[in-house]
Write a protein that holds these residues in place. Structure first.
Motif, PDB file in Angstrom:
ATOM      1  N   GLN A 261      38.108  57.606  40.065  1.00 52.90           N
ATOM      2  CA  GLN A 261      39.132  57.240  39.093  1.00 52.90           C
ATOM      3  C   GLN A 261      38.616  56.167  38.138  1.00 52.90           C
ATOM      4  O   GLN A 261      38.885  56.212  36.940  1.00 52.90           O
ATOM      5  CB  GLN A 261      40.393  56.748  39.799  1.00 52.90           C
ATOM      6  CG  GLN A 261      41.165  57.843  40.490  1.00 52.90           C
ATOM      7  CD  GLN A 261      42.342  57.297  41.282  1.00 52.90           C
ATOM      8  OE1 GLN A 261      42.342  56.156  41.719  1.00 52.90           O
ATOM      9  NE2 GLN A 261      43.359  58.138  41.455  1.00 52.90           N
ATOM     10  N   ALA A 262      37.875  55.203  38.686  1.00 54.17           N
ATOM     11  CA  ALA A 262      37.322  54.139  37.843  1.00 54.17           C
ATOM     12  C   ALA A 262      36.349  54.711  36.824  1.00 54.17           C
ATOM     13  O   ALA A 262      36.374  54.334  35.645  1.00 54.17           O
ATOM     14  CB  ALA A 262      36.624  53.085  38.702  1.00 54.17           C
TER      15      ALA A 262
ATOM     16  N   LEU B  30      28.651  49.556  27.300  1.00 57.50           N
ATOM     17  CA  LEU B  30      28.004  50.464  28.243  1.00 57.50           C
ATOM     18  C   LEU B  30      27.437  49.716  29.446  1.00 57.50           C
ATOM     19  O   LEU B  30      27.343  50.258  30.532  1.00 57.50           O
ATOM     20  CB  LEU B  30      26.874  51.240  27.549  1.00 57.50           C
ATOM     21  CG  LEU B  30      27.315  52.302  26.560  1.00 57.50           C
ATOM     22  CD1 LEU B  30      26.112  52.908  25.858  1.00 57.50           C
ATOM     23  CD2 LEU B  30      28.120  53.375  27.249  1.00 57.50           C
ATOM     24  N   ARG B  31      27.077  48.457  29.250  1.00 55.25           N
ATOM     25  CA  ARG B  31      26.509  47.674  30.350  1.00 55.25           C
ATOM     26  C   ARG B  31      27.539  47.427  31.443  1.00 55.25           C
ATOM     27  O   ARG B  31      27.180  47.060  32.553  1.00 55.25           O
ATOM     28  CB  ARG B  31      25.987  46.329  29.837  1.00 55.25           C
ATOM     29  CG  ARG B  31      24.728  46.467  29.054  1.00 55.25           C
ATOM     30  CD  ARG B  31      24.140  45.110  28.803  1.00 55.25           C
ATOM     31  NE  ARG B  31      23.000  45.264  27.930  1.00 55.25           N
ATOM     32  CZ  ARG B  31      22.789  44.542  26.864  1.00 55.25           C
ATOM     33  NH1 ARG B  31      23.613  43.593  26.524  1.00 55.25           N
ATOM     34  NH2 ARG B  31      21.731  44.748  26.120  1.00 55.25           N
ATOM     35  N   LEU B  32      28.806  47.594  31.140  1.00 51.66           N
ATOM     36  CA  LEU B  32      29.846  47.375  32.144  1.00 51.66           C
ATOM     37  C   LEU B  32      29.897  48.494  33.182  1.00 51.66           C
ATOM     38  O   LEU B  32      30.478  48.319  34.242  1.00 51.66           O
ATOM     39  CB  LEU B  32      31.217  47.230  31.487  1.00 51.66           C
ATOM     40  CG  LEU B  32      31.433  45.941  30.719  1.00 51.66           C
ATOM     41  CD1 LEU B  32      32.763  45.975  30.000  1.00 51.66           C
ATOM     42  CD2 LEU B  32      31.377  44.750  31.647  1.00 51.66           C
ATOM     43  N   ARG B  33      29.310  49.619  32.870  1.00 51.66           N
ATOM     44  CA  ARG B  33      29.345  50.726  33.811  1.00 51.66           C
ATOM     45  C   ARG B  33      28.545  50.380  35.054  1.00 51.66           C
ATOM     46  O   ARG B  33      27.508  49.743  35.010  1.00 51.66           O
ATOM     47  CB  ARG B  33      28.816  51.987  33.157  1.00 51.66           C
ATOM     48  CG  ARG B  33      29.772  52.467  32.076  1.00 51.66           C
ATOM     49  CD  ARG B  33      29.332  53.635  31.290  1.00 51.66           C
ATOM     50  NE  ARG B  33      28.508  54.586  31.980  1.00 51.66           N
ATOM     51  CZ  ARG B  33      27.719  55.421  31.349  1.00 51.66           C
ATOM     52  NH1 ARG B  33      27.640  55.409  30.043  1.00 51.66           N
ATOM     53  NH2 ARG B  33      26.990  56.281  32.020  1.00 51.66           N
ATOM     54  N   THR B  34      29.035  50.815  36.164  1.00 48.91           N
ATOM     55  CA  THR B  34      28.418  50.470  37.442  1.00 48.91           C
ATOM     56  C   THR B  34      26.945  50.836  37.487  1.00 48.91           C
ATOM     57  O   THR B  34      26.119  50.038  37.899  1.00 48.91           O
ATOM     58  CB  THR B  34      29.154  51.186  38.592  1.00 48.91           C
ATOM     59  OG1 THR B  34      30.525  50.839  38.531  1.00 48.91           O
ATOM     60  CG2 THR B  34      28.586  50.817  39.935  1.00 48.91           C
ATOM     61  N   GLU B  35      26.604  52.022  37.048  1.00 52.70           N
ATOM     62  CA  GLU B  35      25.199  52.430  37.129  1.00 52.70           C
ATOM     63  C   GLU B  35      24.314  51.524  36.285  1.00 52.70           C
ATOM     64  O   GLU B  35      23.190  51.204  36.674  1.00 52.70           O
ATOM     65  CB  GLU B  35      25.025  53.888  36.710  1.00 52.70           C
ATOM     66  CG  GLU B  35      25.383  54.164  35.263  1.00 52.70           C
ATOM     67  CD  GLU B  35      25.361  55.631  34.926  1.00 52.70           C
ATOM     68  OE1 GLU B  35      24.990  55.961  33.785  1.00 52.70           O
ATOM     69  OE2 GLU B  35      25.725  56.440  35.794  1.00 52.70           O
ATOM     70  N   ASN B  36      24.811  51.067  35.145  1.00 52.31           N
ATOM     71  CA  ASN B  36      24.019  50.166  34.318  1.00 52.31           C
ATOM     72  C   ASN B  36      23.902  48.785  34.955  1.00 52.31           C
ATOM     73  O   ASN B  36      22.865  48.136  34.855  1.00 52.31           O
ATOM     74  CB  ASN B  36      24.611  50.058  32.915  1.00 52.31           C
ATOM     75  CG  ASN B  36      24.355  51.319  32.105  1.00 52.31           C
ATOM     76  OD1 ASN B  36      23.441  52.069  32.414  1.00 52.31           O
ATOM     77  ND2 ASN B  36      25.162  51.562  31.097  1.00 52.31           N
ATOM     78  N   LEU B  37      24.976  48.334  35.609  1.00 49.78           N
ATOM     79  CA  LEU B  37      24.890  47.060  36.321  1.00 49.78           C
ATOM     80  C   LEU B  37      23.852  47.150  37.431  1.00 49.78           C
ATOM     81  O   LEU B  37      23.022  46.252  37.598  1.00 49.78           O
ATOM     82  CB  LEU B  37      26.249  46.676  36.910  1.00 49.78           C
ATOM     83  CG  LEU B  37      27.275  46.124  35.923  1.00 49.78           C
ATOM     84  CD1 LEU B  37      28.621  45.949  36.615  1.00 49.78           C
ATOM     85  CD2 LEU B  37      26.818  44.820  35.329  1.00 49.78           C
ATOM     86  N   PHE B  38      23.871  48.249  38.178  1.00 48.53           N
ATOM     87  CA  PHE B  38      22.859  48.433  39.216  1.00 48.53           C
ATOM     88  C   PHE B  38      21.460  48.372  38.614  1.00 48.53           C
ATOM     89  O   PHE B  38      20.583  47.680  39.117  1.00 48.53           O
ATOM     90  CB  PHE B  38      23.031  49.796  39.904  1.00 48.53           C
ATOM     91  CG  PHE B  38      23.926  49.785  41.094  1.00 48.53           C
ATOM     92  CD1 PHE B  38      23.660  48.982  42.178  1.00 48.53           C
ATOM     93  CD2 PHE B  38      25.031  50.603  41.141  1.00 48.53           C
ATOM     94  CE1 PHE B  38      24.476  48.985  43.294  1.00 48.53           C
ATOM     95  CE2 PHE B  38      25.859  50.620  42.247  1.00 48.53           C
ATOM     96  CZ  PHE B  38      25.582  49.807  43.327  1.00 48.53           C
ATOM     97  N   ALA B  39      21.265  49.120  37.541  1.00 48.63           N
ATOM     98  CA  ALA B  39      19.935  49.170  36.925  1.00 48.63           C
ATOM     99  C   ALA B  39      19.515  47.794  36.413  1.00 48.63           C
ATOM    100  O   ALA B  39      18.360  47.391  36.586  1.00 48.63           O
ATOM    101  CB  ALA B  39      19.934  50.185  35.790  1.00 48.63           C
TER     102      ALA B  39
ATOM    103  N   ILE C 155      36.623  54.506  32.845  1.00 46.37           N
ATOM    104  CA  ILE C 155      35.529  53.965  32.027  1.00 46.37           C
ATOM    105  C   ILE C 155      35.139  54.963  30.955  1.00 46.37           C
ATOM    106  O   ILE C 155      34.970  54.599  29.781  1.00 46.37           O
ATOM    107  CB  ILE C 155      34.313  53.602  32.911  1.00 46.37           C
ATOM    108  CG1 ILE C 155      34.633  52.380  33.764  1.00 46.37           C
ATOM    109  CG2 ILE C 155      33.074  53.348  32.061  1.00 46.37           C
ATOM    110  CD1 ILE C 155      33.617  52.101  34.851  1.00 46.37           C
ATOM    111  N   LEU C 156      35.019  56.238  31.341  1.00 44.06           N
ATOM    112  CA  LEU C 156      34.670  57.267  30.357  1.00 44.06           C
ATOM    113  C   LEU C 156      35.735  57.368  29.271  1.00 44.06           C
ATOM    114  O   LEU C 156      35.416  57.508  28.088  1.00 44.06           O
ATOM    115  CB  LEU C 156      34.472  58.618  31.050  1.00 44.06           C
ATOM    116  CG  LEU C 156      33.216  58.754  31.907  1.00 44.06           C
ATOM    117  CD1 LEU C 156      33.235  60.066  32.676  1.00 44.06           C
ATOM    118  CD2 LEU C 156      31.961  58.645  31.065  1.00 44.06           C
ATOM    119  N   ASP C 157      37.007  57.290  29.678  1.00 46.21           N
ATOM    120  CA  ASP C 157      38.087  57.326  28.694  1.00 46.21           C
ATOM    121  C   ASP C 157      38.021  56.119  27.764  1.00 46.21           C
ATOM    122  O   ASP C 157      38.181  56.248  26.548  1.00 46.21           O
ATOM    123  CB  ASP C 157      39.452  57.372  29.382  1.00 46.21           C
ATOM    124  CG  ASP C 157      39.718  58.703  30.066  1.00 46.21           C
ATOM    125  OD1 ASP C 157      39.035  59.700  29.729  1.00 46.21           O
ATOM    126  OD2 ASP C 157      40.598  58.741  30.949  1.00 46.21           O
ATOM    127  N   ALA C 158      37.788  54.936  28.347  1.00 42.69           N
ATOM    128  CA  ALA C 158      37.730  53.718  27.536  1.00 42.69           C
ATOM    129  C   ALA C 158      36.558  53.741  26.564  1.00 42.69           C
ATOM    130  O   ALA C 158      36.656  53.231  25.446  1.00 42.69           O
ATOM    131  CB  ALA C 158      37.631  52.488  28.440  1.00 42.69           C
TER     132      ALA C 158
END
Length: 167
Positions: free
Chosen positions: A54-55, A78-87, A59-62
């Protein structure tokens, strides 16, 4: 017995059913508790995955992008996305498994809600680490500017938000 041999030509004892031993009630209770705990864990994992899904959808909608569409979003968003934070964290840090365990648990909540306010006890239970080790991991992430404290919850737990490097 002699009369039976004379009448039937043989004698045999009646075969009684062997009673099957039953496990002790303590063992059965332990098995039931283990099964219930496993079922709760699976339910919790599925609920967590559902919240994460859901998150991601939010995020995709936002960001105005859906699979198959080329996003034209601000790089900082885009940096707020979980995968980018991980990276970002992985590129900037040499992280132990303990720190990753804490990061993996808090990142989906950071992406979903923008902040995390779990108690050390909750994080300790979820990650299997000691309370002190969870505290050390959070301090490590703060020191390396991955998260920063942004207030306290009503119950006195620190609230952490993602700290993004300059764009």
């Amino acid at each position: 017995m002699i009369a039976t041999v004379q009448r039937e030509g043989s004698y045999a004892l009646e075969v009684s059913e062997i009673s099957r031993p039953t496990p002790p009630s303590e063992l059965m209770d332990a098995i039931v508790r283990l099964e219930m705990r496993t079922e709760r864990f699976h339910t919790e994992v599925l609920e967590s995955l559902h919240r994460s899904e859901q998150a991601w959808s939010q995020i995709l909608d936002a960001l105005g992008c859906r699979p198959g569409a080329e996003p034209e979003a601000d790089k900082r968003e885009l940096r707020l996305r979980t995968e980018n934070l991980f990276a970002q964290w992985k590129d900037r840090l040499s992280i132990t498994e303990d720190v990753w365990a804490v990061a993996v648990y808090i990142l989906p909540t950071l992406a979903e809600a923008g902040q995390v306010g779990h108690s050390l006890e909750t994080l300790s239970t979820k990650t299997g680490l000691t309370r002190q080790r969870v505290h050390d991991c959070l301090r490590f992430l703060q020191k390396h500017r991955c998260i920063r404290q942004n207030g306290m919850t009503d119950s006195g737990n620190p609230i952490y938000v993602a700290e993004l490097p300059p764009a």
